[in-house]
Scaffold this active site. Sequence first.
Site, PDB file in Angstrom:
ATOM      1  N   ASP A 140      22.393  45.651  35.945  1.00 33.38           N
ATOM      2  CA  ASP A 140      21.648  46.540  35.042  1.00 33.38           C
ATOM      3  C   ASP A 140      21.357  45.872  33.699  1.00 33.38           C
ATOM      4  OD1 ASP A 140      24.218  46.536  33.969  1.00 33.38           O
ATOM      5  OD2 ASP A 140      24.467  48.718  33.969  1.00 33.38           O
ATOM      6  N   GLU A 141      22.031  44.719  33.436  1.00 36.87           N
ATOM      7  CA  GLU A 141      21.853  44.074  32.122  1.00 36.87           C
ATOM      8  C   GLU A 141      20.439  43.547  31.923  1.00 36.87           C
ATOM      9  OE1 GLU A 141      24.921  41.598  30.625  1.00 36.87           O
ATOM     10  OE2 GLU A 141      26.504  42.839  31.446  1.00 36.87           O
ATOM     11  N   LYS A 168      19.542  36.222  35.044  1.00 34.87           N
ATOM     12  CA  LYS A 168      19.499  37.165  36.182  1.00 34.87           C
ATOM     13  C   LYS A 168      18.094  37.784  36.278  1.00 34.87           C
ATOM     14  CE  LYS A 168      22.302  38.407  38.699  1.00 34.87           C
ATOM     15  NZ  LYS A 168      22.812  37.885  40.002  1.00 34.87           N
TER      16      LYS A 168
HETATM   17  P1  NAD Z   1      32.169  36.385  40.028  1.00 27.62           P
HETATM   18  O1  NAD Z   1      31.952  35.517  38.830  1.00 27.62           O
HETATM   19  O2  NAD Z   1      33.469  37.072  40.200  1.00 27.62           O
HETATM   20  O3  NAD Z   1      31.925  35.530  41.360  1.00 27.62           O
HETATM   21  C1  NAD Z   1      30.866  34.641  41.482  1.00 27.62           C
HETATM   22  C2  NAD Z   1      31.088  33.807  42.750  1.00 27.62           C
HETATM   23  O4  NAD Z   1      29.980  32.914  42.892  1.00 27.62           O
HETATM   24  C3  NAD Z   1      32.353  32.948  42.712  1.00 27.62           C
HETATM   25  O5  NAD Z   1      33.020  33.010  43.944  1.00 27.62           O
HETATM   26  C4  NAD Z   1      31.827  31.548  42.456  1.00 27.62           C
HETATM   27  O6  NAD Z   1      32.648  30.518  42.995  1.00 27.62           O
HETATM   28  C5  NAD Z   1      30.472  31.619  43.160  1.00 27.62           C
HETATM   29  N1  NAD Z   1      29.527  30.644  42.606  1.00 27.62           N
HETATM   30  C6  NAD Z   1      29.238  30.434  41.290  1.00 27.62           C
HETATM   31  N2  NAD Z   1      28.352  29.428  41.180  1.00 27.62           N
HETATM   32  C7  NAD Z   1      28.053  29.022  42.431  1.00 27.62           C
HETATM   33  C8  NAD Z   1      27.202  28.024  42.956  1.00 27.62           C
HETATM   34  N3  NAD Z   1      26.484  27.230  42.154  1.00 27.62           N
HETATM   35  N4  NAD Z   1      27.120  27.867  44.297  1.00 27.62           N
HETATM   36  C9  NAD Z   1      27.847  28.669  45.123  1.00 27.62           C
HETATM   37  N5  NAD Z   1      28.710  29.600  44.682  1.00 27.62           N
HETATM   38  C10 NAD Z   1      28.804  29.786  43.343  1.00 27.62           C
HETATM   39  O7  NAD Z   1      30.961  37.407  40.010  1.00 27.62           O
HETATM   40  P2  NAD Z   1      30.924  38.962  40.409  1.00 27.62           P
HETATM   41  O8  NAD Z   1      31.360  39.749  39.258  1.00 27.62           O
HETATM   42  O9  NAD Z   1      31.577  39.135  41.712  1.00 27.62           O
HETATM   43  O10 NAD Z   1      29.343  39.157  40.556  1.00 27.62           O
HETATM   44  C11 NAD Z   1      28.706  38.864  41.798  1.00 27.62           C
HETATM   45  C12 NAD Z   1      27.224  39.146  41.651  1.00 27.62           C
HETATM   46  O11 NAD Z   1      27.029  40.503  41.303  1.00 27.62           O
HETATM   47  C13 NAD Z   1      26.547  38.327  40.563  1.00 27.62           C
HETATM   48  O12 NAD Z   1      25.268  37.964  41.033  1.00 27.62           O
HETATM   49  C14 NAD Z   1      26.453  39.279  39.385  1.00 27.62           C
HETATM   50  O13 NAD Z   1      25.345  38.970  38.582  1.00 27.62           O
HETATM   51  C15 NAD Z   1      26.269  40.610  40.101  1.00 27.62           C
HETATM   52  N6  NAD Z   1      26.767  41.800  39.388  1.00 27.62           N
HETATM   53  C16 NAD Z   1      28.037  41.830  38.898  1.00 27.62           C
HETATM   54  C17 NAD Z   1      28.503  43.002  38.285  1.00 27.62           C
HETATM   55  C18 NAD Z   1      29.910  43.107  37.743  1.00 27.62           C
HETATM   56  O14 NAD Z   1      30.229  44.110  37.097  1.00 27.62           O
HETATM   57  N7  NAD Z   1      30.783  42.167  37.993  1.00 27.62           N
HETATM   58  C19 NAD Z   1      27.655  44.115  38.176  1.00 27.62           C
HETATM   59  C20 NAD Z   1      26.343  44.025  38.681  1.00 27.62           C
HETATM   60  C21 NAD Z   1      25.918  42.862  39.308  1.00 27.62           C
HETATM   61  O1  DAU Z   2      26.578  45.693  33.653  1.00 22.73           O
HETATM   62  C1  DAU Z   2      26.849  44.808  34.694  1.00 22.73           C
HETATM   63  C2  DAU Z   2      27.495  43.572  34.135  1.00 22.73           C
HETATM   64  O2  DAU Z   2      28.813  43.936  33.764  1.00 22.73           O
HETATM   65  C3  DAU Z   2      27.523  42.403  35.113  1.00 22.73           C
HETATM   66  O3  DAU Z   2      26.208  42.011  35.388  1.00 22.73           O
HETATM   67  C4  DAU Z   2      28.296  41.221  34.530  1.00 22.73           C
HETATM   68  O4  DAU Z   2      28.399  40.193  35.492  1.00 22.73           O
HETATM   69  C5  DAU Z   2      29.684  41.703  34.168  1.00 22.73           C
HETATM   70  O5  DAU Z   2      30.387  40.664  33.544  1.00 22.73           O
HETATM   71  C6  DAU Z   2      29.608  42.909  33.233  1.00 22.73           C
HETATM   72  O6  DAU Z   2      29.099  42.510  31.934  1.00 22.73           O
HETATM   73  P1  DAU Z   2      29.717  43.104  30.573  1.00 22.73           P
HETATM   74  O7  DAU Z   2      29.395  42.173  29.488  1.00 22.73           O
HETATM   75  O8  DAU Z   2      29.350  44.527  30.392  1.00 22.73           O
HETATM   76  O9  DAU Z   2      31.296  43.063  30.993  1.00 22.73           O
HETATM   77  P2  DAU Z   2      32.586  42.589  30.191  1.00 22.73           P
HETATM   78  O10 DAU Z   2      33.757  42.977  31.029  1.00 22.73           O
HETATM   79  O11 DAU Z   2      32.490  41.176  29.734  1.00 22.73           O
HETATM   80  O12 DAU Z   2      32.559  43.506  28.909  1.00 22.73           O
HETATM   81  C7  DAU Z   2      32.539  44.908  29.002  1.00 22.73           C
HETATM   82  C8  DAU Z   2      32.448  45.453  27.590  1.00 22.73           C
HETATM   83  O13 DAU Z   2      33.677  45.166  26.907  1.00 22.73           O
HETATM   84  C9  DAU Z   2      31.362  44.819  26.755  1.00 22.73           C
HETATM   85  O14 DAU Z   2      30.813  45.808  25.892  1.00 22.73           O
HETATM   86  C10 DAU Z   2      32.078  43.754  25.919  1.00 22.73           C
HETATM   87  C11 DAU Z   2      33.455  44.365  25.726  1.00 22.73           C
HETATM   88  N1  DAU Z   2      34.578  43.404  25.647  1.00 22.73           N
HETATM   89  C12 DAU Z   2      34.701  42.469  26.614  1.00 22.73           C
HETATM   90  C13 DAU Z   2      35.717  41.553  26.588  1.00 22.73           C
HETATM   91  C14 DAU Z   2      35.834  40.482  27.641  1.00 22.73           C
HETATM   92  C15 DAU Z   2      35.503  43.496  24.616  1.00 22.73           C
HETATM   93  O15 DAU Z   2      35.415  44.390  23.753  1.00 22.73           O
HETATM   94  N2  DAU Z   2      36.525  42.608  24.600  1.00 22.73           N
HETATM   95  C16 DAU Z   2      36.665  41.608  25.522  1.00 22.73           C
HETATM   96  O16 DAU Z   2      37.620  40.797  25.399  1.00 22.73           O
END
Ligand code: NAD
Ligand code: DAU
Length: 359
Positions: A140-141, A168
């Site tokens: 959603d970012e 992204k």
């Molecule tokens: P993550 O960072 O936990 O995992 C990413 C994975 O991708 C890891 O296993 C890493 O080894 C692999 N990777 C990174 N670079 C690579 C490369 N060059 N080749 C092959 N593998 C590679 O990420 P996540 O939080 O599980 O997110 C997964 C997907 O979902 C991402 O595309 C992210 O943008 C999307 N997403 C994440 C969130 C969230 O809240 N975490 C929310 C919405 C969408």
């Molecule tokens: O919205 C989806 C996204 O959510 C994904 O696409 C990203 O991969 C995932 O990392 C996440 O992004 P955010 O930046 O929202 O997540 P994060 O956990 O880094 O931070 C959540 C909120 O907390 C954000 O407003 C920043 C704040 N934060 C984060 C960290 C790591 C703090 O206040 N302190 C911290 O130490």
Amino acid sequence: MSDVMEHFRKTILITGGAGFIGCHVVKRFVRNYPDCLILNFDKLTYAGNLENLSEIENENNYRFLKGDIVNEADVSKVFADYQIDSVIHLAAESHVDRSISNPMAFIMTNIVGTVNLLNAAKLNWAGKMNDKRFYHISTDEVFGSLGETGFFTETTPYYPRSPYSAAKASSDHLVRAYYHTFDLPVVVTNCSNNYGPNQFPEKLIPLMIHNIKNKKPLPVYGKGDNVRDWLYVEDHAEAIDLVFHQGTTGETYNIGGNNEWKNIDIVRHICRIMDDKLNRIAGESEELITFVTDRPGHDLRYAIDASRIKKELGWSPKHDFEKGIEKTIDWYLTNTLWLENVTTGEYRKYYEQQYDNRQ
Ligand code: NAD
Ligand code: DAU
């Protein structure tokens, strides 16, 4: 070409399957679709961890393939070795703060890596696109930052504001461009913040759990007023399963938790639960909260309107936040070895760089 595929109806390539969301998706697909071969293609960066998959690593329909999506030869080889029917693309650099300190890694993996996969699918699926699917997992970012009201819908214009979200957004555009230009059968989802087991403790919720447990400062950016819409990771995996099987080609679905929290409230909430679980005096962990310099360009609020996926595919989150967060905290308190293993080495260095100048 591997002959293992003869035994399976379809071969599904999942990228980034050793990461947080990816491991839940891989586990779900391996268990639910024993007639499909599930290939997990992952570079195993700091965020990829095969321990996340120990429950299914010996299953007949699962294979791990180490490779880098940025390396064209690695990607071509998978498509040459296996007759891939579908791709579920999760591999990415995913942490916003890291994208601020090192944007290029995000450009390479999230943009160039995605294009390498698109090109391989286009080449190998030429003339037989009908039963194929390229599913791109996004965030959603890409929509930017909301004010106090309103929601992101599938038609909200893109306005990414960090190197992570810009990379992204760029990959989303390229995926859709391959649909329009080359008829590649794509589908895209944009999801809100996930939480749950196996998330690397650089992200807000596992970082706070880890620091509370170890009585370390809880770094809250700015005033902690930023709002995120939290979804339990298994609910996201379920939505991915549904969109993969029933989503309309060329379309986009927003996925969200309908569960908005200010960061400071979520941190206090976790403190309260953990004081109770760790038999600490009520209020003890809150004392650890430290307000630190804000993230540059910090998006104020994300909130997803998930009515399309609800109406068209019948999906809504199953886990309520109270239960989901307790399950998550319990997981981290139980899986101490997992946490220890991922918080050594490279991560420690990152933690020092990231937070030393902020407190
Ligand atoms: P993550 O960072 O936990 O995992 C990413 C994975 O991708 C890891 O296993 C890493 O080894 C692999 N990777 C990174 N670079 C690579 C490369 N060059 N080749 C092959 N593998 C590679 O990420 P996540 O939080 O599980 O997110 C997964 C997907 O979902 C991402 O595309 C992210 O943008 C999307 N997403 C994440 C969130 C969230 O809240 N975490 C929310 C919405 C969408
Ligand atoms: O919205 C989806 C996204 O959510 C994904 O696409 C990203 O991969 C995932 O990392 C996440 O992004 P955010 O930046 O929202 O997540 P994060 O956990 O880094 O931070 C959540 C909120 O907390 C954000 O407003 C920043 C704040 N934060 C984060 C960290 C790591 C703090 O206040 N302190 C911290 O130490």
